[in-house]
Design a protein around this motif. Structure first.
Motif, PDB file in Angstrom:
ATOM      1  N   GLY A 118      46.229  42.083  34.733  1.00 10.19           N
ATOM      2  CA  GLY A 118      44.944  42.491  33.730  1.00 10.19           C
ATOM      3  C   GLY A 118      45.651  44.265  34.663  1.00 10.19           C
ATOM      4  N   HIS A 162      50.328  47.792  30.317  1.00 11.25           N
ATOM      5  CA  HIS A 162      49.315  46.960  30.818  1.00 11.25           C
ATOM      6  C   HIS A 162      49.599  44.858  29.972  1.00 11.25           C
ATOM      7  N   LEU A 199      48.185  41.500  29.901  1.00  7.98           N
ATOM      8  CA  LEU A 199      47.197  40.792  29.108  1.00  7.98           C
ATOM      9  C   LEU A 199      47.210  39.222  29.939  1.00  7.98           C
ATOM     10  N   ASP A 219      42.094  38.914  29.599  1.00  9.93           N
ATOM     11  CA  ASP A 219      41.401  41.115  30.004  1.00  9.93           C
ATOM     12  C   ASP A 219      39.953  41.536  29.546  1.00  9.93           C
TER      13      ASP A 219
END
Length: 564
Positions: free
Chosen positions: A324, A357, A359, A399
């Motif tokens: 995350g 980002h 996951l 996520d």
């Protein structure tokens, strides 16, 4: 025939006292300047000791005859004003001039070549008319001029000596004439600063520039190409104007720069070498121009961490992250695609910026993680293999993206543990639960749907389950095909003989067993097709193998463990 460079020569001249030929207008007593074309802006005017570069046509006022022209020679004239290098009239006639100004300068003979003239070209007492186009002004005391047009709000790095820079530029003369442009070539100019690869004025003008900054740099001739000029488009002693846009700045000693932008609470584990990671990213150059995005492909980028499966700079930046987490990663070219770049997508020597980002990630040896969120007091029997369960669940990606939920259906989900009805990781998560217990279960992909994914489950995805056990029925013990949950009918054979004819064929036996299961009185062994179980049970009771069961053939369950 023209007398080349007449403006450069001075002669002692006798001044006539009369006013010329009778009937003609008397000659001017002083220089007359007619400014018939003025530029909109005049940031600088010619002063004494300035150098000027200009075109001119020189004619005789008396008959308009052309006696000299820089246009004919195809070369502008360069000289210093007010230092005796021009005839007196032109020294005075050029003062106050602006670049791109066109003026007519009328010079009386006593401020030109006087009563002597110059050979057969300029007669005695000639009034001279010069049509001048002023192209350039500079002074030996000049320095480069820098005018910032735009600058980013945040400047993390300014160009310095020994840095490598990539920039776009338009190069013009003061007159506005373009001599070179990187935009026309659709390629940045790439070079080191401080190594003498650029003209001195440009070296100075690029120092301190930020990525995405735009500035105008005005370079006097002696800090540019000087007396020699450059090629066919930069004349001798030309002031140069560069409109510069800085695209990239880096140093060969630079390392990857990671900026943490968001970290979720409760990060219990960070990525290490050997983990397999799924992440989204946007890839841009330092000026913000995008070159790639996993979001546009609607697919994560999946790779092993620390195994050089991606460019070195990104490989380093993927270590030590949480699920995350969001990071901005700046990768210098020697840790990206270097001098070669990637085709038309990434130019050589490009600094790359990735917004990452994460996951999820997992290690191939990771177990299923089970966490009890709530367990009721007096927790009853615990679920185990062969037990029948009714449960609620939510299945999400790490996520938070919801994939499946039992709430989407009319009834909660059911399964028999050990029957391979759910993924192995979920089965582990359901083991050892009591009714009313709530759990969170993290299932790595090798305990879920693996590299191929399934339905809306992406490839190699780690799954997060929220489980609540609603009902538990103990399973069929090993060695039994069917067990009674309630007491069996007594006597048993008449209950089996549904039509009362004294014999029970297979179809009648099957209806009886199915009815008992539906009523919740008994349970078939899970993991085996019911028809197969019922057929085997029937054959075990049909001792004479005549296709029907009669009362003497019915054996109590205690005597035949896999039968009734």
């Amino acid at each position: 025939m023209f007398c080349a460079g007449l403006l450069l020569f001075l002669h002692a001249a006798a001044v006539r006292c009369n006013g010329g030929v009778e009937g003609e207008a008397p000659p001017p007593l002083d220089v007359v300047v007619e400014r018939y074309h003025m530029p909109k802006r005049c940031p600088r005017e010619v002063k004494t000791e300035d150098f000027v570069r200009h075109h001119f046509n020189g004619t005789l006022q008396s008959n308009g005859k052309l006696f000299d022209s820089s246009h004919v020679r195809r070369k502008p004239h360069v000289s210093q004003v007010g230092m005796g290098r021009l005839i007196h009239g032109m020294d005075r006639g050029l003062l106050g001039g602006c670049v791109n100004e066109r003026r007519r300068v009328i010079v009386p003979s006593h401020l030109a070549y006087g009563s002597v003239g110059t050979g057969n070209v300029i007669p005695p007492d000639a009034v001279l008319v010069y049509d001048v186009h002023l192209l350039d002004i500079w002074n030996t005391q000049d320095k480069i001029q820098i005018r910032t047009l735009s600058k980013p709000e945040h400047c993390a790095r300014a160009a310095g000596a020994s840095d490598f820079v990539r920039y776009h530029y338009n190069g013009t003369l003061l007159s506005g004439e373009t001599f070179l442009s990187s935009h026309a070539k659709n390629a940045t100019y790439d070079t080191y600063l401080g190594r003498g690869d650029l003209i001195e004025g440009m070296e100075q003008g690029l120092l301190g520039m930020c990525v995405a900054e735009r500035r105008v740099v005005i370079v006097p001739p002696f800090l540019a190409y000087g007396e020699n000029g450059h090629g066919k488009k930069v004349p001798s002693q030309a002031t140069l104007v560069f409109d510069v846009l800085m695209v990239d700045v880096f140093n060969p000693r630079d390392d990857v720069v990671s900026e943490v932008q968001e970290v979720p609470e409760g990060c219990e584990r960070r990525s290490v070498v050997g983990d397999f990671m799924r992440y989204h990213y946007n890839g841009t150059f330092q000026d913000g121009t995008a070159f790639d995005s996993s979001y546009q492909r609607n697919s994560t980028y999946n790779t092993y961490v620390g195994r050089r499966s991606v460019i070195a700079g990104v490989d380093r930046s993927l270590l030590g992250l949480c699920m995350g987490e969001k990071r901005k990663v700046v990768v210098p070219p020697h840790l990206a695609y270097g001098e070669e770049g990637v085709g038309d997508l990434i130019p050589g020597w490009a600094v790359l910026v990735f917004h990452i980002h994460v996951l999820d990630f997992h290690h191939p040896d990771d177990p299923v993680q089970v966490k009890a969120v709530y367990r009721p007091e007096g927790c009853g029997p615990l679920s185990r293999e062969d037990d029948w369960l009714r449960y609620r669940y939510n299945c999400s990606l790490m996520d938070g993206t919801l994939l499946y939920s039992s709430d989407q259906y009319d009834e909660p989900s059911v399964t028999t543990l050990g029957a391979n009805e759910v993924i192995p990781g979920l089965e582990q998560g359901l083991m050892g639960m009591c009714v009313g217990e709530v759990r969170e279960v993290v299932v790595p992909p090798h305990w879920a749907h693996g590299e191929n994914g399934a339905g809306t489950v992406p490839s190699s995805a780690v799954l997060f389950f929220q489980l609540e056990l609603l009902e538990l029925q103990k399973g069929v013990p090993k060695g039994f095909m069917f067990v009674w949950i309630e007491d069996p009918p007594e006597p048993l054979f008449p209950a089996m003989d549904l039509d009362g004819d004294g014999q029970v064929p297979l179809n009648e036996f099957s209806d009886f067993i199915t009815q008992q299961v539906q009523l919740g009185n008994g349970r078939l062994r899970p993991g085996i097709p019911p028809d197969d179980i019922i057929r085997d049970m029937f054959q075990s009771q049909d001792l004479d193998k005549d296709g029907k069961i009669v009362a003497p053939e019915v054996t109590p369950q205690s005597e035949h463990r896999d039968e009734l």
